[in-house]
Design an enzyme around this catalytic site. Structure first.
Site, PDB file in Angstrom:
ATOM      1  N   CYS A 121     -11.140  -0.971   7.514  1.00 26.98           N
ATOM      2  CA  CYS A 121     -11.200   0.087   6.512  1.00 26.98           C
ATOM      3  C   CYS A 121     -10.360  -0.190   5.280  1.00 26.98           C
ATOM      4  O   CYS A 121     -10.780   0.096   4.161  1.00 26.98           O
ATOM      5  CB  CYS A 121     -10.792   1.411   7.138  1.00 26.98           C
ATOM      6  SG  CYS A 121      -9.159   1.368   7.869  1.00 26.98           S
ATOM      7  N   HIS A 149      -6.904   5.292   9.151  1.00 29.52           N
ATOM      8  CA  HIS A 149      -8.083   5.006   8.352  1.00 29.52           C
ATOM      9  C   HIS A 149      -7.707   5.077   6.878  1.00 29.52           C
ATOM     10  O   HIS A 149      -6.662   5.633   6.505  1.00 29.52           O
ATOM     11  CB  HIS A 149      -9.168   6.047   8.674  1.00 29.52           C
ATOM     12  CG  HIS A 149     -10.532   5.668   8.195  1.00 29.52           C
ATOM     13  ND1 HIS A 149     -11.060   4.410   8.363  1.00 29.52           N
ATOM     14  CD2 HIS A 149     -11.490   6.397   7.565  1.00 29.52           C
ATOM     15  CE1 HIS A 149     -12.266   4.383   7.858  1.00 29.52           C
ATOM     16  NE2 HIS A 149     -12.567   5.580   7.356  1.00 29.52           N
ATOM     17  N   ASP A 164     -16.756   6.842   2.055  1.00 24.99           N
ATOM     18  CA  ASP A 164     -16.213   6.025   3.145  1.00 24.99           C
ATOM     19  C   ASP A 164     -17.065   4.776   3.301  1.00 24.99           C
ATOM     20  O   ASP A 164     -18.104   4.786   3.974  1.00 24.99           O
ATOM     21  CB  ASP A 164     -16.196   6.832   4.443  1.00 24.99           C
ATOM     22  CG  ASP A 164     -15.435   6.103   5.543  1.00 24.99           C
ATOM     23  OD1 ASP A 164     -15.059   4.933   5.320  1.00 24.99           O
ATOM     24  OD2 ASP A 164     -15.210   6.706   6.605  1.00 24.99           O
TER      25      ASP A 164
END
Lengths: 317, 662
Positions: free
Chosen positions: B422, B466, B481
């Site tokens: 991420c 994250h 995202d």
């Protein structure tokens, strides 16, 4: 510290009523304070609370409050150990001066809860400890004697630190009870006494002795002094026999007189007389006692001896 | 008064007082040992070893003719231990140093103990040592252990006070445990009412700082990867039931500044730090209401679902849309927050806009070139293009992407390795967006969480760490995202652990599986653990306020609460005392009935005098009231038999009790 406590004791005794024969321990006359160990425990609690506040750790709070509540409950538990207890002091066995008087202390209570570790003494320092698993009990509280006479029971201290030792609950109990302390028996060291024992001039001497010759034996009768029992002659027989002394009643009597004794201070002369009484009783002689205005007719035996000793103990010129 | 009480000790035998038996010594020493062992994992191992060895020496000396160590030897040992501890801890007067000293002192004191007084000192030291455990470890099992040991310590305390001939140890244990049990309700009152401070009294416990892990205010490469492997708990939260795990974005610090290598939060943007409203809307449905218990992080961030709007934490602020406490969280904390799906729209101030577009002067030429192609499009088209580009680019999600180059790391990820996690995705996307002229920033936080059906809460671990992107489009911040774009969600990581289980065999797989036994037990345990955290450990200033208002005491001042606490404690103690005495006296019919008789006589004008025993009183009363003589003697004889006589059989007792009624 000790002086402070003595002052407190005087104050505490003043505020309770006049001496009675038994005293109930209640809210009015029971005092309670933390012991040294209790203060250390309180310090521990303070440290724990500070740590709990600083670290904000809730389990430290839990521990602090738990032990703190325990501390409070411990105080009540200790107090309850003496609360409702009734204390009485009985007449003790007479002793000679210098011996230890054993005051029988009777403790009783109405509740079914057993009482543990009750300390008794005359000062802060306990002399005996006892426990009451039943509703009443008796314990002997020793007191060293130093003067002859009628001894009023001094204020006793009853205390307890049961069960945690964090608190000490105590009460000053002043009870109306008296003990008899006989004079200390001292054998007269002077020759006058030794010669006086053989002197036949009667009342002018301290004692008159006669009828020392053995005339025979007769069967033992109750009241015969131990010194009068003919042990050797009794050996072969089924019953004891007593010696029969010669001489008449008057002639066989020792008269013990305070005035007849050589010059010495009163207590010493009383001590000599005391030793003479015991010695006469031991030898099984009849003896009379003249003490100032008091006079005790000749006699012997345990009761007579006790009467004489009592007169000696209570004598006041 | 027939029962003789034997004195337990008398002055002629001074040693016969409160003596200590070998048995007592051994149990006390074992208790010291256990208290020391409860510090395992907190105090240095060598220190616990040394202290335990000292206790064991003394324990052996109770059985063998070993000497108790000399004073100078103990002093020397103490000096050595203090020196060693100073070297290990690195500073005087720290909590770690103090606790270590306490453990050492317990061992040394045990070693040189000879008398009852020493044992009493040990009792206090053990209390302190047990309490010190709670500074660092308040978990439920440890709490049970420590409180249990404290009970044992109290039993020892009772035993040390007794003449050993007097009370057998079960009686001592009963006295201690009953008193401790009675203390519980009183302690509970104090626990609820005692005023709590929002922060520490002094010192901010710096030593905890190093031990904490979690998000920070900067994101260097691999920062999140180290978290991803950690199973440490971040927070537990009660959230609305209808939320799916994929939609749970726990918002943390926002990062603005990029230097080509690391993303940083940077200086505070003007106008973005505003006080968070403390009044939560009454109506549900206006947002997502959450109750969160967050573990200490050493950071001020109060994590909440994206995007938080309000919280009940006094002094909390909203910075860049993230909830922030007034000071770092050194303790576990419970709070409520309200979140809404999106930040309220508004134009960006020029300075913020500038900041959201700023890139390093040079570096990553290929990425800049790619972004230039999208440059003159509207923001949503840029995002659309970026999304297509990522989807078509065969990107891989992996926690092991290999070392990133220090130069042009974004290029390396976007065009060479095309694999990362991420952090890489968020960093690259933000870079592209900024290069294409779309204001963007990175948001760090956590994604997802495990639902615990027993506790009805979501558990978030460090492994859920994250990072995602926010772009400013059409006057509002939009969450992007990129990891989700390439078809990998948090589930990808769950699969990872599943695979690991499969390699170990089907049985283990079943056990370790999501629905497996171990998993269920683990969830059940975590539910208990959470209830413990929720109700006991996170009871702080806020929770106290809530509890008080629930008790209808919300309007009272701190002083009034303190007064109330004192009064309630005193009442509690008195009540317990009264209950205790009632229980003891209720059974005692004999005294009550005799007392009834005495009062009846007093009413007739003949009260018992204090100096009279029952028999003397009966004689006097019977002479005065000849007509009552029969009854008086019946009662008195029955009383004397019951009170002073040997204990009668049940039938006999029944008869005597009947006769006692006047």
């Amino acid at each position: 510290m000790d002086r402070l406590e003595a002052r407190f004791q005087r104050w505490a005794l003043r505020r309770t009523a006049q001496p009675v024969t038994r005293r109930m321990l209640g809210w009015r006359n029971l005092y309670i304070l933390p012991t040294w160990f209790g203060m250390v425990f309180a310090l521990l609690l303070a440290v724990l609370l500070l740590a709990a506040l600083n670290y904000g750790a809730n389990m430290l709070f839990v521990m602090t409050f738990w032990l703190g509540a325990f501390f409070l409950l411990a105080m009540h538990r200790t107090h309850r150990n003496l609360l409702g207890l009734e204390m009485a002091i009985q007449v003790p066995q007479e002793v000679f001066c210098g011996e230890t008087l054993q005051w029988p202390v009777v403790l009783s209570h109405e509740s079914a809860r057993p009482r543990y570790s009750i300390d008794l003494g005359w000062t802060r320092r306990p002399l005996v400890a006892t426990h009451l698993e039943t509703r009443s009990g008796r314990v002997l509280l020793p007191l060293q004697t130093s003067h002859r006479g009628l001894l009023a029971c001094p204020p006793a201290v009853i205390s307890s630190t049961h069960p945690f030792g964090l608190f000490r609950v105590w009460a000053y109990v002043s009870l109306a009870q008296q003990a008899v302390v006989y004079p200390r028996p001292i054998v007269c060291p002077m020759r006058q006494w030794a010669t006086a024992m053989n002197d036949q001039e009667g009342l002018l001497t301290a004692a008159t002795v006669s009828g020392n010759e053995l005339e025979g034996v007769r069967p033992y009768q109750r009241g015969d002094a131990r010194g009068r029992i003919a042990w050797k002659r009794s050996a072969g027989r089924e019953a004891l026999v007593s010696k029969m002394m010669g001489g008449g009643e008057a002639a066989g009597t020792v008269i013990l007189s305070l005035e007849a004794l050589p010059m010495a201070d009163l207590e010493t002369r009383l001590s000599w007389l005391c030793a003479m009484v015991l010695s006469c009783e031991e030898q099984g002689m009849d003896y009379a006692l003249l003490l100032g205005k008091t006079s005790i007719a000749p006699g012997s035996g345990v009761r007579h001896c006790r009467e004489c000793l009592l007169a000696l103990a209570c004598f006041r010129p | 008064m027939t029962i003789p009480a034997t004195p337990i000790w008398d002055p002629s035998r001074p040693t016969a007082g409160r003596v200590t038996t070998t048995w007592l010594w051994r149990s006390m020493l074992v208790l010291v040992l256990l208290a020391q062992l409860s510090h395992l994992g907190q105090a240095p191992l060598w220190l616990i070893g040394a202290a335990a060895a000292a206790v064991l020496w003394r324990l052996a000396a109770t059985a063998l003719p070993w000497p108790v160590p000399r004073r100078w030897f103990v002093a020397l040992l103490a000096a050595g231990i203090v020196a060693g501890l100073r070297i290990q801890v690195g500073q005087w007067f720290s909590q770690e140093f103090g606790t270590g000293l306490l453990v050492a002192a317990s061992g040394l004191k045990a070693a040189e103990s000879v008398g009852r007084r020493d044992l009493l000192v040990l009792v206090v030291v053990v209390y302190l040592m047990l309490a010190a455990v709670f500074i660092n470890n308040e978990a439920l099992p440890m709490a049970v252990l420590v409180l249990g040991l404290a009970c044992l310590d109290t039993i020892m305390l009772v035993q040390l006070q007794q003449h050993p001939s007097l009370l057998p140890w079960p009686t001592c244990a009963r006295i201690a445990l009953v008193t401790l049990a009675q203390a519980v309700p009183v302690a509970l009152i104090c626990f609820i009412l005692f005023p709590r401070l929002p922060g520490p009294l002094w010192g901010r416990l710096p030593q905890q700082h190093e031990a904490l892990s979690g998000l920070s205010e900067e994101m260097a490469p691999d920062a999140i990867r180290s978290l991803a492997l950690s199973a440490e708990v971040v927070l537990r939260a009660e959230i609305p039931d209808d939320m799916a795990a994929e939609t749970l974005y726990w918002r943390g610090p926002v990062l603005w500044d990029f230097d080509g290598h690391t993303w940083r939060q940077g200086a505070l943007s003007q106008g973005t730090d505003t006080p968070a409203p403390r009044t939560l809307p009454e109506k549900a449905g206006q947002g997502w209401q959450q109750t969160i218990i967050i573990e200490p992080s050493g950071q001020p961030w109060l994590l909440a679902l994206d995007v938080p709007l309000a919280s009940d934490v006094p002094g909390s602020t909203l910075r860049d849309g993230s909830l922030r406490n007034a000071w770092p969280l050194w303790q576990r904390r419970r709070y409520q927050a309200l979140s809404v799906p999106a930040i309220a729209p508004g134009t960006l101030p020029a300075t913020v806009q500038q900041r959201a577009l700023r890139l390093p002067q040079a570096g990553n030429p290929r990425a800049r070139q790619l972004a230039q192609r999208w440059q003159n499009q509207p923001a949503d088209r840029v995002i659309q293009s970026a999304r297509h580009w990522f989807k078509a680019g065969h990107f891989q999600y992996t926690l092991e992407p290999g070392a990133a180059p220090t130069q042009d790391s974004v290029d390396a990820f976007l065009f060479d390795t095309r694999s990362g996690f991420c952090e890489h995705y968020a960093s690259a996307l933000t870079f592209l967006l900024r290069a294409a002229g779309v204001p963007a920033r990175i948001v760090t936080g956590y994604h997802g969480g495990a639902w615990n059906p027993w506790g009805h809460y979501v558990l978030v671990r460090q492994s859920s760490a994250h990072a995602w992107v926010e772009a400013h489009v059409d006057g509002r911040w939009l969450r992007l995202d990129p990891v989700a774009w390439i078809g990998i969600t948090d589930g990808g990581r769950l699969d990872l652990s599943g695979n690991r289980g499969a390699e170990d065999g089907p049985m283990l797989h079943w056990l370790m599986n999501d629905a497996g036994l171990v998993q269920r037990l683990a969830l059940g345990w975590d539910a208990i653990h959470t209830a413990w955290n929720d109700w006991v450990l996170s009871y702080g200033a806020d929770r106290q306020r809530a509890t008080l208002s629930w008790l209808r005491l919300g309007g009272l001042s701190r002083q009034e609460i303190a007064m109330l606490m004192v009064v309630m404690v005193l009442l509690g103690v008195l009540t317990l005392d009264w209950l205790g005495s009632v229980r003891w006296t209720r059974s005692h019919v004999v005294s009550r009935r005799y007392g009834h008789f005495c009062r009846a006589m007093a009413r007739r004008g003949c009260p018992p005098q204090p100096w009279e025993g029952p028999v003397t009183f009966a004689q006097r009363a019977a002479t005065r009231y000849p007509d009552l003589a029969g009854a008086i003697w019946r009662v008195t004889n029955a009383y004397v038999a019951l009170h002073y006589g040997p204990s009668p059989g049940p039938d006999e007792k029944e008869r005597l009790l009947r006769e006692l009624s006047f």
